[in-house]
Write an enzyme that holds these catalytic residues in place. Structure first.
Site, PDB file in Angstrom:
ATOM      1  N   ASN A  10     -12.509   4.741  51.437  1.00 41.28           N
ATOM      2  CA  ASN A  10     -13.844   4.502  51.499  1.00 41.28           C
ATOM      3  C   ASN A  10     -14.460   4.263  50.078  1.00 41.28           C
ATOM      4  OD1 ASN A  10     -16.405   4.179  51.957  1.00 41.28           O
ATOM      5  ND2 ASN A  10     -16.749   6.131  53.123  1.00 41.28           N
ATOM      6  N   LYS A  12     -17.295   3.363  48.926  1.00 40.80           N
ATOM      7  CA  LYS A  12     -18.490   3.603  48.818  1.00 40.80           C
ATOM      8  C   LYS A  12     -19.369   2.564  48.203  1.00 40.80           C
ATOM      9  CE  LYS A  12     -17.634   8.498  50.342  1.00 40.80           C
ATOM     10  NZ  LYS A  12     -18.200   9.593  50.392  1.00 40.80           N
ATOM     11  N   HIS A  97     -20.468   7.183  59.466  1.00 41.48           N
ATOM     12  CA  HIS A  97     -20.251   7.869  58.419  1.00 41.48           C
ATOM     13  C   HIS A  97     -21.382   8.815  58.072  1.00 41.48           C
ATOM     14  CE1 HIS A  97     -19.595   9.414  54.239  1.00 41.48           C
ATOM     15  NE2 HIS A  97     -18.142   8.855  54.187  1.00 41.48           N
ATOM     16  N   GLU A  99     -22.820   9.746  55.602  1.00 42.35           N
ATOM     17  CA  GLU A  99     -24.037   9.179  54.524  1.00 42.35           C
ATOM     18  C   GLU A  99     -24.775   8.003  55.317  1.00 42.35           C
ATOM     19  OE1 GLU A  99     -21.031   8.284  51.199  1.00 42.35           O
ATOM     20  OE2 GLU A  99     -21.002  10.700  50.966  1.00 42.35           O
ATOM     21  N   GLU A 181     -14.643  14.561  59.222  1.00 50.16           N
ATOM     22  CA  GLU A 181     -15.271  14.895  58.076  1.00 50.16           C
ATOM     23  C   GLU A 181     -16.354  15.721  57.857  1.00 50.16           C
ATOM     24  OE1 GLU A 181     -14.363  11.205  55.383  1.00 50.16           O
ATOM     25  OE2 GLU A 181     -16.425  10.790  56.187  1.00 50.16           O
ATOM     26  N   GLY A 187     -17.290  14.846  48.956  1.00 46.64           N
ATOM     27  CA  GLY A 187     -17.510  14.543  47.527  1.00 46.64           C
ATOM     28  C   GLY A 187     -17.925  15.780  46.733  1.00 46.64           C
ATOM     29  N   SER A 227     -12.967  15.450  50.557  1.00 47.30           N
ATOM     30  CA  SER A 227     -12.031  15.772  49.078  1.00 47.30           C
ATOM     31  C   SER A 227     -10.691  15.923  49.367  1.00 47.30           C
ATOM     32  CB  SER A 227     -12.541  17.142  48.776  1.00 47.30           C
ATOM     33  OG  SER A 227     -14.198  17.160  48.399  1.00 47.30           O
TER      34      SER A 227
HETATM   35  P1  PGA Z   1     -14.472  12.176  49.422  1.00 53.95           P
HETATM   36  O1  PGA Z   1     -15.200  11.566  50.539  1.00 53.95           O
HETATM   37  O2  PGA Z   1     -12.783  12.101  49.588  1.00 53.95           O
HETATM   38  O3  PGA Z   1     -15.146  11.573  48.045  1.00 53.95           O
HETATM   39  O4  PGA Z   1     -14.722  13.588  49.788  1.00 53.95           O
HETATM   40  C1  PGA Z   1     -14.650  10.959  51.596  1.00 53.95           C
HETATM   41  C2  PGA Z   1     -15.786  10.293  52.785  1.00 53.95           C
HETATM   42  O5  PGA Z   1     -16.822  10.442  52.633  1.00 53.95           O
HETATM   43  O6  PGA Z   1     -15.202   9.604  53.316  1.00 53.95           O
END
Ligand code: PGA
Length: 265
Positions: A10, A12, A97, A99, A181, A187, A227
């Site tokens: 992803n 982003k 997601h 976000e 998640e 992140g 992460s």
């Molecule tokens: P990350 O993000 O691996 O940077 O923690 C995962 C995600 O949001 O899909």
């Protein structure tokens, strides 16, 4: 039942110029060449889908997108439909997601949440519309830190799963991908303990089982995301209920992403 692991990057709102997207996509193609037994997906920003499609054509890397609206066409300024993504060569689409739900792992002002406004009901509309458009949804679910500390993890996760797939037929449900998640792990560098991640991915499967029965539950793939990095991927991916990863930060470096693909293959 043997499930093929699925590793999805992803990106982003990163690598959003044609030059950067093309370079990363080509590096990923080279880095995963010859690896088999795993589905590898990259989900770049919309504006570089075409560029990335060109870079991955002829390779085993599959194109994904990061969201899709639930209407096919119409007066919906700024929105992108499943039909549009399908036409752009997209196979998988991330939906719900944290976000796009406005639930950020890193501190953001509380009032920004309303600018995202995603709910279980809109995620459900998007899931059904994406399936109708011929896309494969990757449905994200996960609890915030407050919810975890309040002992609500299992309830939040099971109700997000059930809410997202209401009205999906068993035939279509067989192919679904879920991504557990935990919002607090995204992140932040704070990975969820592998045993606990496996337990919650098991709750995702149990919820699917209670709605559709054992065949569908055994067939859906459940990723862990938050992460995931080369140094923790093998332990997470060796858990029985974890069938892959949704990778943010580590998907932006081809070598790291390929190392996670190796851990899954
Ligand atoms: P990350 O993000 O691996 O940077 O923690 C995962 C995600 O949001 O899909």
């Amino acid at each position: 039942m043997a499930r093929t692991p699925i590793i999805a990057g992803n990106w982003k709102m990163n690598k959003g110029t044609a030059a950067a997207a093309s370079a990363l996509a080509q590096e990923v193609v080279t880095a995963i060449e010859g690896k088999s037994g795993v589905t590898v997906v990259v989900c770049p920003p919309y504006t570089v889908l075409h560029t990335v499609r060109e870079a991955v054509t002829g390779s085993s890397v599959v194109l994904g997108a990061q969201d899709a609206f639930w209407k096919a066409t119409g007066a919906y300024t700024s929105q992108i439909s499943g039909e549009m993504l399908k036409d752009a060569g997209v196979t998988y689409v991330i939906l719900g997601h944290s976000e796009t739900r406005g639930r950020f792992g890193v501190p953001e002002p509380e009032e920004t949440v309303k600018h995202y406004g995603e709910t279980d009901a809109t995620v459900n509309l998007k899931v059904k519309a994406a399936i109708a458009a011929g896309l494969e949804p990757i449905i994200c679910i996960g609890e915030t830190l407050d919810e975890r500390e309040g002992g609500k993890t299992d309830l939040v996760v099971s109700s997000q799963v059930a809410g997202a797939i209401t009205g999906v037929t068993s035939e279509k449900a067989l192919r679904l991908v879920f991504a557990y998640e935990p919002v607090w792990a995204i992140g932040t560098g704070k990975v969820c303990d592998a045993t606990e991640a496996n337990r919650v991915c098991g709750i995702v499967r149990q919820t699917v089982r209670s709605l559709y029965g054992v065949e569908v539950a055994d067939s859906v793939r459940v990723q862990y995301g938050g992460s995931m990095k080369p140094d923790n991927a093998a332990e997470l991916l060796s858990q029985p209920h974890i069938d892959g990863g949704l990778i943010g930060g580590a998907s932006l470096k081809a070598a790291d992403f390929a190392a996670i693909v190796d851990a899954a293959a």
